[in-house]
Design a protein around this motif. Sequence first.
Motif, PDB file in Angstrom:
ATOM      1  N   MET B  27       0.823  -1.206   0.000  1.00  0.00           N
ATOM      2  CA  MET B  27       0.000   0.000   0.000  1.00  0.00           C
ATOM      3  C   MET B  27       0.856   1.256   0.000  1.00  0.00           C
ATOM      4  O   MET B  27       0.477   2.287  -0.539  1.00  0.00           O
ATOM      5  N   GLU B  28       2.017   1.129   0.644  1.00  0.00           N
ATOM      6  CA  GLU B  28       2.886   2.289   0.724  1.00  0.00           C
ATOM      7  C   GLU B  28       3.344   2.718  -0.675  1.00  0.00           C
ATOM      8  O   GLU B  28       3.388   3.908  -0.984  1.00  0.00           O
ATOM      9  N   LEU B  30       1.710   2.230  -3.420  1.00  0.00           N
ATOM     10  CA  LEU B  30       0.588   2.859  -4.098  1.00  0.00           C
ATOM     11  C   LEU B  30       0.424   4.298  -3.612  1.00  0.00           C
ATOM     12  O   LEU B  30       0.157   5.206  -4.390  1.00  0.00           O
ATOM     13  N   GLY B  31       0.631   4.479  -2.298  1.00  0.00           N
ATOM     14  CA  GLY B  31       0.530   5.819  -1.738  1.00  0.00           C
ATOM     15  C   GLY B  31       1.546   6.756  -2.365  1.00  0.00           C
ATOM     16  O   GLY B  31       1.230   7.878  -2.749  1.00  0.00           O
ATOM     17  N   TYR B  34       0.602   7.512  -5.940  1.00  0.00           N
ATOM     18  CA  TYR B  34      -0.529   8.422  -6.058  1.00  0.00           C
ATOM     19  C   TYR B  34      -0.131   9.841  -5.640  1.00  0.00           C
ATOM     20  O   TYR B  34      -0.556  10.816  -6.251  1.00  0.00           O
ATOM     21  N   VAL B  59      -9.959  13.947  -4.208  1.00  0.00           N
ATOM     22  CA  VAL B  59      -8.627  13.345  -4.356  1.00  0.00           C
ATOM     23  C   VAL B  59      -8.545  12.064  -3.525  1.00  0.00           C
ATOM     24  O   VAL B  59      -8.059  11.031  -3.985  1.00  0.00           O
ATOM     25  N   MET B  60      -9.078  12.117  -2.309  1.00  0.00           N
ATOM     26  CA  MET B  60      -9.032  10.924  -1.464  1.00  0.00           C
ATOM     27  C   MET B  60     -10.034   9.868  -1.921  1.00  0.00           C
ATOM     28  O   MET B  60      -9.761   8.665  -1.850  1.00  0.00           O
ATOM     29  N   PHE B  63      -8.569   8.027  -4.683  1.00  0.00           N
ATOM     30  CA  PHE B  63      -7.550   7.086  -4.190  1.00  0.00           C
ATOM     31  C   PHE B  63      -8.201   5.784  -3.721  1.00  0.00           C
ATOM     32  O   PHE B  63      -7.705   4.691  -4.005  1.00  0.00           O
ATOM     33  N   GLU B  64      -9.332   5.909  -3.027  1.00  0.00           N
ATOM     34  CA  GLU B  64     -10.048   4.704  -2.590  1.00  0.00           C
ATOM     35  C   GLU B  64     -10.447   3.849  -3.798  1.00  0.00           C
ATOM     36  O   GLU B  64     -10.307   2.634  -3.777  1.00  0.00           O
ATOM     37  N   ILE B  67      -7.545   1.789  -5.254  1.00  0.00           N
ATOM     38  CA  ILE B  67      -7.035   0.629  -4.528  1.00  0.00           C
ATOM     39  C   ILE B  67      -7.537  -0.663  -5.155  1.00  0.00           C
ATOM     40  O   ILE B  67      -6.791  -1.628  -5.286  1.00  0.00           O
ATOM     41  N   THR B  68      -8.787  -0.667  -5.582  1.00  0.00           N
ATOM     42  CA  THR B  68      -9.296  -1.887  -6.209  1.00  0.00           C
ATOM     43  C   THR B  68      -9.174  -1.839  -7.724  1.00  0.00           C
ATOM     44  O   THR B  68      -8.790  -2.804  -8.355  1.00  0.00           O
ATOM     45  N   LYS B  69      -9.481  -0.672  -8.286  1.00  0.00           N
ATOM     46  CA  LYS B  69      -9.530  -0.578  -9.748  1.00  0.00           C
ATOM     47  C   LYS B  69      -8.205  -0.918 -10.408  1.00  0.00           C
ATOM     48  O   LYS B  69      -8.151  -1.549 -11.444  1.00  0.00           O
ATOM     49  N   LYS B  72      -7.306  -4.384 -11.613  1.00  0.00           N
ATOM     50  CA  LYS B  72      -8.089  -5.080 -12.630  1.00  0.00           C
ATOM     51  C   LYS B  72      -7.687  -4.665 -14.032  1.00  0.00           C
ATOM     52  O   LYS B  72      -8.244  -5.149 -14.989  1.00  0.00           O
ATOM     53  N   GLN B  73      -6.782  -3.738 -14.129  1.00  0.00           N
ATOM     54  CA  GLN B  73      -6.541  -3.216 -15.456  1.00  0.00           C
ATOM     55  C   GLN B  73      -5.080  -3.219 -15.829  1.00  0.00           C
ATOM     56  O   GLN B  73      -4.211  -3.090 -14.985  1.00  0.00           O
TER      57      GLN B  73
END
Lengths: 443, 190
Positions: B27-28, B30-31, B34, B59-60, B63-64, B67-69, B72-73
Motif C-alpha cells: 500500500m505504501e 501505491l501511496g 498516487y 482526491v481521497m 484514491f479509494e 485501490i481496487t480498480k 483489474k486493469q
Amino acid sequence: MRKLTFDIAHLRKYVNGELSSKEMHEIERATHDDEMLTDILMGLEIEKNNQSTPLSLADISDQITERTQQRPRSRPLWNNNIFKIAASVVVLLTATGVLFWNTQKQETHSEELAVNDMPEGPIGPSHDRIAEISATPDSVGKLYSEPKYRQQDVHPEQNRKHENVSANLRSRNLTEQEKQILAYTPTEKNIEFSQDIAGTLNLGHPKHESDVIIINTEAQDKSNLIASSSKKQAQPRIADTRVSINPNATLSAAQMRAKLSNMGLEPQTNFISAQVLDQQSKKPLAGVEVTDIQNDRVALTDADGRFTYLANNKQSLKINAEGYTTREIATENGAQTILLSPKESFLEEISITKDSKSSKSTPLMGREKYMTYLRNEINKITEQRYAFTVQIALSKKGDPDTVTITKSSDESLNAKVIRIITRGPHWTTGSDWKKVTLEISSL
Amino acid sequence: MKLYNADLPPYEEDAVLLTQYLQENNMEALGKLYSKHAEMVYYVCLRYFKEEEKSKDAVMQIFEELITKIKKQDIKSFPKWLYVVSKNFCLMDLRSKKGRVEISVDEFVEFPISMHQEESYSEKEGKLSSLEQCIEKLPEKQRVTVDLFFINEHCYKEVVEITGYSMNEVKSYIQNGKRNLKNCMDRADA
C-alpha cells in the motif's frame, strides 16, 4: 509529434503570466493535443480566479500516507457468509415459529385436517410440504414421524449445509420452537439460502425455482413467513401470508424503463441488470468488477452477485473476478445472468514450476515486458546505443539483489543500470536464481 | 551520490511502484505513486467542481477507487489512466446532480479531434502545400490568428497584443480556424 510534459509549478507560472512568450506558446500548442493538460490549466485558472491558496501537497500526502497505513479491508469470504446465513436462518425460523405458535393455535384443528388429507404412498420432501409445515407448526411432529418422509434418499453431502445449522443448535439447550424447526429442516434437501441486501431471506429449491419461502427481516407484521407453490396452488390459510413468485424474477424491459424515467435519464440509455454466478456452483459472486470497456467505468456486484449499469450506447462490459476467466458481454437492455468459469488453479502452476529442476527464473511481469521496461529506463539515462551483459543474483523471494555487469558498452552507465535492475520488478525464481544472465542492448 | 543504497529516498518510477503494489500489495508503494500525481488529480477535479474543498475530498475518494480498480486493469501509462479515472469520477459526480451544473468544454480550447496525429515527415511535407492553400481560404480573423499562433508561434497573449482582439476572441478564432483548416485538408485528401 513532440511530446512535452509540464509540471504543475511550471503550469502555475503560465497561469500567473510569469513565462516567456516562447514558453507560453509551447504550453498552448500542447493543449491542442492534450486534454489532460487543458483540464489542469483550467483547474489552475479557477484556483487563481477564486484567489484561493494553492493546494497544500503536504496535507494531501499526509492523508494518503495515513490511508495506506490502515490495514487493508479484507474481502468477505463466501464460507463466512454460509455460516452467517445459516445462523440467520435459524434465528429467523425460530422467530417466525414463535409467531405462528402463538397466533395460529386456534386454527390448528383445521390445519391438521389438511395434512391428513395428503396422499399416501411415497412422499417426497417437496415444497408443498413446506407450505403445509410452516402453516401448521403443530403438525410438524407428525410429518417427521412418518418414516417414508424421512428416509427419502438423503445424501450426506447434500445435507451437510443443514447439519451445520443443526450442529450449531445442538451445542445448547433447544427451545421448543427450535426443536420444531429442526424437526423438518434436515429432511428437506437442496434448499438454497440467499439473502439480499434488504435483509430478505430467500429459501429456494433448485427443482422448483418458482417456489420460494421469503422471510423478511424488516418485520412489518407478525406473519412474515411466506410459502408458495406453483404446483399445488396452495392458498394461504393464514390471513397474513401471501403467495409469492420468486422475487428474483427479473424485471421486464418496460418495468426497467419505468424505473429509468424516474431517475431522469435519457430514454436511449441502456439499463443493464445482471447477476454474476459461478458456472459450476451457481453461487452468486460478490464484489466482481464490471468494467465498461469504452470509458473504464467500473461497477461492482453486490452480495447477490447483482449489478446494474447504465450505458449510453452499445458498449460491451468486461466482467473480471479474481480466479475466474474474464468475460465480455454486450450491454443489452434488460436482465441477464452471467456465468463465470473458474480459472485453472494458479497456485498449482507455481508449484509445478518450482518442482522442476531445470526451470528458469523469469521476471514476474514476463520477459518481454521486462526488457521493454529496462530499455525504457536506460533510454532515459543515455541517448547512445548500448549493450550490457549482466548477472543477477536473485533473493529467494525473487528480488534482484545483487547485480554484476560483465560486459558494458559504457562503463559510466554501469551504476545506473545496476540501480535500474535492483529497483526494478521482481522475479519468479527458477533453479538458476543465484546467477541469471541477461543481455540488454538498444534496439 | 550513493546509487546502491536501498534506503535512499529513491527515484522511484511509476512502473516500479505500480508493480510493487500489484505484486506485493504494498500500500505504501501505491501511496507514493498516487502522491506523485495527486496534484494533477486535484486540479482536474477543481476544473470540474470549481470548489477547493470538494476537490480535496475527491482526491481521497479517487484514491479509494484506485485501490481496487488498479488491480483489474492493464495500465500502460499511469498518469494518463489516472487522468481518465479522475475525470470520469468528476463527470459521474456531476451527472448525478444533473441540471445544476453546466460544464463548458470551450472554456479553454477544443479537445483534440484526431487521436492519430503522428504522421511521417514525408506525409507532412506533402500536405504542406495544400495547407498553405487552405490557410489562404480562411476568413480574415481566423487566418491572421492561426498564422500568428501556429506558424509564427506567438502565444495567445502576444496574438491579443498584435491583433487587438480579446483573449476569448483569439482562442475562439484559433479553434474555429483549426477546425476549418482540418475540414479543408480532409476535402483536399478526398
